[in-house]
Design an enzyme around this catalytic site. Sequence first.
Site, PDB file in Angstrom:
ATOM      1  N   ASP A  96      -3.467   8.398  -1.174  1.00 56.63           N
ATOM      2  CA  ASP A  96      -3.768   7.317  -0.232  1.00 56.63           C
ATOM      3  C   ASP A  96      -5.181   6.793  -0.502  1.00 56.63           C
ATOM      4  O   ASP A  96      -5.426   5.598  -0.649  1.00 56.63           O
ATOM      5  CB  ASP A  96      -3.643   7.893   1.190  1.00 56.63           C
ATOM      6  CG  ASP A  96      -3.948   6.876   2.273  1.00 56.63           C
ATOM      7  OD1 ASP A  96      -3.765   5.667   2.029  1.00 56.63           O
ATOM      8  OD2 ASP A  96      -4.357   7.304   3.372  1.00 56.63           O
ATOM      9  N   GLU A 106       0.208   5.760  12.874  1.00 60.61           N
ATOM     10  CA  GLU A 106      -1.134   5.304  13.218  1.00 60.61           C
ATOM     11  C   GLU A 106      -1.149   3.796  13.505  1.00 60.61           C
ATOM     12  O   GLU A 106      -1.716   3.353  14.487  1.00 60.61           O
ATOM     13  CB  GLU A 106      -2.064   5.627  12.030  1.00 60.61           C
ATOM     14  CG  GLU A 106      -3.407   4.960  12.076  1.00 60.61           C
ATOM     15  CD  GLU A 106      -4.470   5.869  12.663  1.00 60.61           C
ATOM     16  OE1 GLU A 106      -4.106   6.967  13.113  1.00 60.61           O
ATOM     17  OE2 GLU A 106      -5.635   5.455  12.676  1.00 60.61           O
ATOM     18  N   ASP A 107      -0.500   3.038  12.636  1.00 61.64           N
ATOM     19  CA  ASP A 107      -0.612   1.577  12.727  1.00 61.64           C
ATOM     20  C   ASP A 107       0.398   0.949  13.681  1.00 61.64           C
ATOM     21  O   ASP A 107       0.140  -0.116  14.233  1.00 61.64           O
ATOM     22  CB  ASP A 107      -0.434   0.946  11.330  1.00 61.64           C
ATOM     23  CG  ASP A 107      -1.601   1.288  10.417  1.00 61.64           C
ATOM     24  OD1 ASP A 107      -2.543   1.931  10.918  1.00 61.64           O
ATOM     25  OD2 ASP A 107      -1.565   0.936   9.234  1.00 61.64           O
ATOM     26  N   HIS A 146       3.262   7.183   5.688  1.00 60.07           N
ATOM     27  CA  HIS A 146       2.019   7.811   6.127  1.00 60.07           C
ATOM     28  C   HIS A 146       1.200   6.977   7.107  1.00 60.07           C
ATOM     29  O   HIS A 146       0.441   7.527   7.884  1.00 60.07           O
ATOM     30  CB  HIS A 146       1.163   8.245   4.927  1.00 60.07           C
ATOM     31  CG  HIS A 146       0.389   7.131   4.288  1.00 60.07           C
ATOM     32  ND1 HIS A 146       0.899   6.364   3.277  1.00 60.07           N
ATOM     33  CD2 HIS A 146      -0.860   6.651   4.542  1.00 60.07           C
ATOM     34  CE1 HIS A 146      -0.009   5.465   2.916  1.00 60.07           C
ATOM     35  NE2 HIS A 146      -1.080   5.611   3.662  1.00 60.07           N
ATOM     36  N   ASP A 165     -21.551  14.679 -25.710  1.00 62.06           N
ATOM     37  CA  ASP A 165     -20.117  14.491 -25.504  1.00 62.06           C
ATOM     38  C   ASP A 165     -19.801  13.092 -25.007  1.00 62.06           C
ATOM     39  O   ASP A 165     -18.937  12.883 -24.193  1.00 62.06           O
ATOM     40  CB  ASP A 165     -19.568  15.553 -24.557  1.00 62.06           C
ATOM     41  CG  ASP A 165     -20.443  15.712 -23.329  1.00 62.06           C
ATOM     42  OD1 ASP A 165     -21.392  14.923 -23.173  1.00 62.06           O
ATOM     43  OD2 ASP A 165     -20.175  16.610 -22.538  1.00 62.06           O
ATOM     44  N   HIS A 182       0.821  -1.219   0.000  1.00 56.80           N
ATOM     45  CA  HIS A 182       0.000   0.000   0.000  1.00 56.80           C
ATOM     46  C   HIS A 182       0.864   1.284   0.000  1.00 56.80           C
ATOM     47  O   HIS A 182       0.730   2.110  -0.908  1.00 56.80           O
ATOM     48  CB  HIS A 182      -0.989  -0.050   1.156  1.00 56.80           C
ATOM     49  CG  HIS A 182      -1.688   1.237   1.433  1.00 56.80           C
ATOM     50  ND1 HIS A 182      -2.529   1.839   0.534  1.00 56.80           N
ATOM     51  CD2 HIS A 182      -1.639   2.067   2.508  1.00 56.80           C
ATOM     52  CE1 HIS A 182      -2.982   2.975   1.052  1.00 56.80           C
ATOM     53  NE2 HIS A 182      -2.450   3.140   2.247  1.00 56.80           N
TER      54      HIS A 182
END
Length: 733
Positions: A142, A77-78, A73, A262, A49
Amino acid sequence: MFNGIDKLLFILEDGGRKYDIDKISEAYEYAKEIHKGQYRKSGEEYIVHPIAVAEIVAEYSMDTDSICAAFLHDTLEDCPDKTSLEEIRIRFGNDVAELVDGLTKLVVLKSENQEDTHIESLRKMFFAMAKDVRVIMIKLADRLHNMRTLSAQPEEKRRAIALETMYVYAPLAHRLGMQRMKAELEDLSLRYLDPKGYEQVSESVNQKYGQTMGFLEKIREEIKKELTKNGIKFTLEGRVKSVYSLYNKIFVKGRSFEEIYDFYAFRIIVETNSNCYETLGIIHDLYNAIPNRLKDYISTPKPNKYQAIHTSVIGEDGIPFEVQIRTKEMNQIAEYGIAAHWKYKSGEQSQPSVDEKLEWISRLIEQEENTENPDDFYGALKIDLFQDETFVFTPKGTIITLPQNANCIDFAYKIHSEVGNHMIGAKVNGVIVPIDRKLNNGDIVEIITSSSSKGPSRDWLNIALTSEAKTKIRQWFKKEKRPENIETGKNMVVSEMRRLQLGCTTAEFNSIMEGIASRLGMGSIDDLFSMLGYGGIALDKVSSKLREEYIKVVEPDKNIITSVSQIAVVNPSKQLKGFRGVIVDGLEGCQVKFAKCCNPLPGDNILGFITKGYGISIHKRDCQNIMDLMKDQPDRFVNVSWSQSINDSSDGSNYEAFMQLFVEDRLSMLADISTALAEMKVSITQITTQKTQNNNVIVNLAVTCKNLSHFNNIMSRLKDISGIIDVKRGFGK
Ligand code: MN
């Protein structure tokens, strides 16, 4: 098959810019280490990821630090046990750490609340937090990867994530001009939000596309031939529109599949602006133009800086198609938006000045006509106008909106008065802080309460910023502490009388206080003291009446002014210029300010009020506040007049004046108003709009003008604009 970061390195090399490959590799290795042993819902190793996100970020030509932040990133958090913000700062520097921190705090969308207002504040918050816009862009990358792999999520989660993407992330991409990102996010969301509709549109597309398979090819050849003949260098793309944009036209705008002009779109990318117009001419020679479909976004770019020429035409086979013509540079901006002209300052981004803000708004006003949906227009306005608000979170991720500079006390009372009343401390972002700690965008605030708390302290009334908090604190004191409040209130009055040097006996004191209590409509002196004590009434209100009641009781013979008419009108003097055009009691150079309650203009009948420390405040003689002040503090009024030179209006002084316009909610209304004002050379200093219940709009407008008659002229000119129901003089706040 690519391995690890091979594909990323390929993208970077292909982009031809300079990157710190060592730093990027190090961020990758570090992220891999931290995420080791973690797996995604799909069963893949977790690191897949961050790699994918870094690749998307690289495709948008973002810098080394952004790519590093993309790798890191999810680490804070993890895996809080394996790394920390400090660790990242030490390894990768301050910029990367700030980006990762910003990204970590933006992980908020866990609440089930999907109401419009909630979604609106989410969008606002993203922008408010965009001290560094890179954070938002990495966040979008993300989200894009999460959407591409959404099928691995359990059924019930998919819908919520897709909804958020449709309402928060895709519009964000749009605002940043990232059309390619926006289109992919929308298509992916739609697939989960309305699987049947999505399938239906995709099937029709395949069917129609199958029938006219040769069509794209044929048109492509025709255009190629003609452009080459005319010596224009170009690249040409032919494509079918995105599923979501077709879905929107069919299900939202109610067009039939056949009516869509279109469905097929060709994009011709040329070298120069004049090539664009030449190409347009060639296209219109080759095919029949459909009326009213030509849009020139080159001469008037969209608010997000999009530029191109759009036209719709019909070929020999009777199939309509859209042609977009733009230069390479315009194409970059259209696809990659803000990333295409990538610039950022180091450190804090400076806030736009008022002038920049107004210029920006006026640019949007000009664009209004080109906006298909007026909501977009108002929505865009709102975004820059909420800089006075701060967005913070509860530990559960609910967004709480507070005014700028609010603190933990305001937060606690905003949650619930019981939370405020039992507060004994506060944590911001997990750290214990003083309860008067100012809150910043994105802070996660936790209030520590205790059932044995003795309640709020009186100081809180001064510390709290919001009137909501103050009111609730006062209510508590009112209920809980009457004897103490009476005591406190009495002491306040006694020391105020000492300050004003009003001495008297106890009996006199009591009758003075009785007089004031009855004038304020209170039953007893104790009620008055108690109210003062808990802050239900400001000492000022009482103080202003003290001298008067004192005179009544102690010196009943003294004469006092009780009405406006007792103050003589003095003719304006020709010689004196005055301060901002006002002469106070025949004196030159007195410091004055214009009262916001009535905003006097040269030509209005005026009166001066001596303020505590801010010079003379100038009111209109018929101002309601004057009537009230006159009752309480008649000895503080002075005669004032406009200097003759101002009435002649030859010196061009500018005064701010306010008006309220009641208008119909129609397209380009604001543009008409601003054009009319521009023609009169009147500048706008403030503009806000609000909808009324019957769907009209109230526009509050502040302009600069010379004097009353000038202002009256401006108002009557505006009244002539069609759709303006009424124009009234208004007041600032
Ligand atoms: Mn992620």
